[in-house]
Design an enzyme around this catalytic site. Structure first.
Site, PDB file in Angstrom:
ATOM      1  N   GLU A   1       9.427  -0.771   9.419  1.00  0.00           N
ATOM      2  CA  GLU A   1       9.254   0.693   9.456  1.00  0.00           C
ATOM      3  C   GLU A   1       9.879   1.335  10.683  1.00  0.00           C
ATOM      4  O   GLU A   1      10.536   2.369  10.595  1.00  0.00           O
ATOM      5  CB  GLU A   1       7.776   1.063   9.347  1.00  0.00           C
ATOM      6  CG  GLU A   1       7.201   0.906   7.948  1.00  0.00           C
ATOM      7  CD  GLU A   1       6.732  -0.512   7.642  1.00  0.00           C
ATOM      8  OE1 GLU A   1       6.791  -1.370   8.550  1.00  0.00           O
ATOM      9  OE2 GLU A   1       6.312  -0.760   6.489  1.00  0.00           O
TER      10      GLU A   1
ATOM     11  N   HIS B   1      -4.605   2.373   3.747  1.00  0.00           N
ATOM     12  CA  HIS B   1      -3.697   2.983   2.768  1.00  0.00           C
ATOM     13  C   HIS B   1      -4.220   4.340   2.286  1.00  0.00           C
ATOM     14  O   HIS B   1      -3.914   4.769   1.183  1.00  0.00           O
ATOM     15  CB  HIS B   1      -3.491   2.066   1.554  1.00  0.00           C
ATOM     16  CG  HIS B   1      -2.590   0.896   1.817  1.00  0.00           C
ATOM     17  ND1 HIS B   1      -2.967  -0.161   2.603  1.00  0.00           N
ATOM     18  CD2 HIS B   1      -1.329   0.619   1.410  1.00  0.00           C
ATOM     19  CE1 HIS B   1      -1.974  -1.054   2.657  1.00  0.00           C
ATOM     20  NE2 HIS B   1      -0.976  -0.594   1.944  1.00  0.00           N
TER      21      HIS B   1
END
Lengths: 333, 335
Positions: free
Chosen positions: A66, A135
């Site tokens: 990322e 999440h």
């Protein structure tokens, strides 16, 4: 209507990407699992079919890196490209904060205007599916705190398409946060090219008794709450800011001057969330118009629990809004 | 180190002969200019003209010049917090750089960046960086941009041996190798992060082994030898430009001064410093050019004087430049 059709939020985003890639050769898409997964692109289908149409160079599956992929987006944007970088979940933003906060947000300013970084960082926020603590987060306030980044959060398919086009055409880094529960919601969206400008709030329901500021999943709950309260004779005005940076505070203040009451609802945890910022700006601009203390209806200050019963407690719901507004009206009438 | 045999001397001369004399002299001039620039910093600091942190690269001039001279003007460079040398080597104008260090309106970043964020996009210098390893991602993205645009440009990414342990190097090294990006990773091993040495903080002894693990060919060169750096980087640049992928070069050099101005230097001995001073990249290059008949002692002295004069003018320019207009605080936040 031949030039309109009912499409999903995910389809609307897909159309915006596709149309901008056709329009501008410098636009490319980079992210994890965007080329092949599922029916041909993206966990939420947003990049579906794009790799097939534009090739794997312009629709590039990245490694799971990322920080690296956002940093690559910054470097590509600073040298003439318009990357649209995707992080599969907004919870991965913390992994990519270095290039976003220290590089993208500051390059133009600290280099005295020499650089421009037209990068879009797409990701998402929101809970509701039992995806638990890592999440489900809504981290938009982290982004809002950093000067040099714009921040868009579409609540509907129409806005999703129009705002994403604006984001891609913008010459600055834009963080574009979608909501996981909205990907498969539908709305009528025009076929022809259109954009939605940044910094222009949308009044989703007019009312005279109280202003509610909310976005995305919370906006839908606010609309349901408004419907319910209308039956009791309470008229709620619901405003969607659509972008948090720039923030259309004028529209919110103008509404509060008419309703004299303000509720701010977000799914992100309450502490130091953007509700506090909006409240303070309203106090600065319209303190004398307020008939009641500003109320926040926001996420609880805990990580998102897994169990449905606990998750429901943490996310604000329609009833929380209804009772908060009832109390507010009762206390200030 | 190369033994000084007659044969080796002969080899050296022939190496010099491969290049135009004016190119070799320009290498010397540019290294002198970097040192002249960096040598002004303590004086300016004493006069309270510098703010914050300034990191000098005295001792590392050969790495900066050798590497940047392997590039075309349209190629890109990303730099570190020790970025003055890289900027001058890429073609930066010292008066605008000095004005930047003094925080003035005529600085290359209009006084908003300072030493740690010096940048000159007009020469492809995409910025120094206050974050160790921060340039690695930008360089990789620039290289992806070059590849997608098929522009035939190459990106040279400077970072120190301290950045070798940042995760971004693995993430971007992998992408660069996977996508065969036109990128040269240039690790300046100046022997110190601040006080810690590679042996203190890095498990592998040969830093280029890290590159091998990412699928990038790596090699180590004498970073005190401007020609050795130039030749190694030239080969890497050629490879990168032909779409064969990135390369990794460790240039072993030494930071003669402290980490920043005012560093007490308690972590190293005078004997060690003396050993490295004997390898001074500038005096050795100057002597080599004289021995090789490229320039005379007088030419070399004139060149050194000219760079000092250029710095005098740069400092005067910087001092006479005004502070930024107050309105500038709101400018260039968004494009």
């Amino acid at each position: 209507m031949p030039d309109e059709r009912l499409i999903t939020y995910s389809n609307a985003l897909n159309e915006a990407l596709r149309e901008e890639m056709v329009r501008d050769k410098s636009v490319f898409v980079l992210g994890e699992e965007i080329g092949v997964w599922g029916d041909g692109g993206g966990v939420f289908g947003v990049t579906k079919g794009l790799a097939k149409e534009f090739g794997r160079s312009r629709v590039r599956d990245s490694p799971i890196s990322e920080e690296g992929i956002v940093a690559v987006g910054v470097g590509a944007a600073a040298t003439g490209m318009r990357p649209v970088v995707e992080l599969m979940y907004g919870d991965f933003l913390p992994l990519a904060m270095e290039p976003l906060v220290n590089q993208a947000a500051k390059m133009r300013y600290m280099f005295g205007g020499q650089a421009q970084v037209p990068m879009v960082l797409r990701s998402n926020v929101g809970a509701g599916g039992g995806k638990a603590a890592q999440h489900s987060q809504s981290l938009e306030t982290w982004i809002m705190h950093v000067p040099g980044i714009k921040l868009a959060m579409p609540s509907s398919p129409y806005d999703a398409k129009g705002l994403l086009k604006t984001a891609i055409r913008d010459n600055n880094p834009v963080v574009f946060l979608e909501h996981k529960l909205l990907y498969f919601t539908k709305e009528v969206v025009p076929r022809e090219d259109y954009t939605v400008p940044f910094g222009v709030a949308r009044i989703r329901r007019p009312g005279k008794d109280v202003t509610v500021v909310a976005m995305q999943a919370m906006l839908n709950k606010a609309l349901l709450a408004a419907e319910k309260l209308a039956q009791e004779g309470i008229e709620v005005e619901v405003i969607d800011p659509r972008t948090l940076v720039p923030l259309d505070i004028e529209s919110i203040v103008e509404s509060v001057r008419r309703t004299n009451r303000l509720v701010i609802c977000h799914e992100a945890v309450e502490r130091a969330g953007w509700a506090g910022e909006v409240a303070m700006q309203v106090i600065e601009h319209a303190f004398d118009f307020l008939d009641a203390p500003i109320v926040r209806v926001c996420g609880k200050n805990v990580p998102m629990p897994y169990s449905a019963s606990l998750e429901n407690m943490v996310i604000p719901n329609e009833e929380d809004l209804v009772s908060a507004i009832r109390q507010m009206i009762a206390a200030s009438r | 180190m190369v033994k000084k045999t007659a044969q080796n001397e002969g080899m050296r001369r022939s190496t010099l002969n491969k290049h135009k004399p004016e190119f070799l002299v320009e290498m010397l001039r540019r290294m002198l200019l970097i040192r002249a620039f960096e040598s002004r910093l303590p004086v300016l600091s004493t006069q309270s003209l510098l703010r914050g942190s300034s990191h000098a690269c005295i001792g590392q001039e050969a790495a900066a010049v050798g590497a940047c001279f392997a590039l075309q003007p349209s190629d890109y460079v990303t730099s570190t917090h020790r970025g003055h040398g890289h900027t001058i080597a890429k073609g930066g104008t010292v008066k605008f750089m000095m004005a930047e260090l003094l925080g003035r309106a005529d600085g290359c970043c209009h006084g908003k960046g300072g030493s740690m964020h010096i940048a000159d996009f007009s020469i492809g210098m995409l910025g120094a960086n206050g974050i160790v390893g921060g340039g690695i991602g930008i360089a990789t993205g620039a290289a992806l941009s070059c590849a997608i645009r098929d522009s035939k440009q190459v990106v040279l990414c400077f970072f120190g041996e301290g950045a070798i342990n940042q995760g971004i190097l693995l993430e971007c090294g992998n992408m660069a190798a996977l996508w065969k990006l036109p990128l040269v990773f240039l690790c300046e091993n100046n022997q110190f992060s601040m006080s810690t040495r590679p042996d203190d903080v890095t498990a592998v002894r040969e830093l280029s082994l890290r590159a091998e693990g990412m699928g990038i060919p790596g090699r180590t060169v004498d970073g005190m030898d401007v020609l050795a750096v130039f030749e190694a980087v030239s080969a890497a640049v050629e490879r990168a430009r032909s779409s064969a992928g990135p390369a990794f070069i460790e240039a072993r050099c030494y930071r003669f001064e402290g980490h920043f101005l005012g560093d007490g230097l308690k972590y190293r001995s005078k004997d060690e410093l003396a050993l490295w001073h004997a390898k001074d990249p500038i005096s050795n290059w100057r002597n080599r050019l004289i021995k090789g008949g490229i320039i005379s002692e007088n030419d070399a002295a004139t060149l050194a004087q000219q760079t000092q004069d250029e710095l005098d003018q740069a400092v005067e320019f910087a001092k006479s430049s005004p502070a930024p207009d107050p309105a500038a605080v709101w400018e260039d936040l968004y494009a």
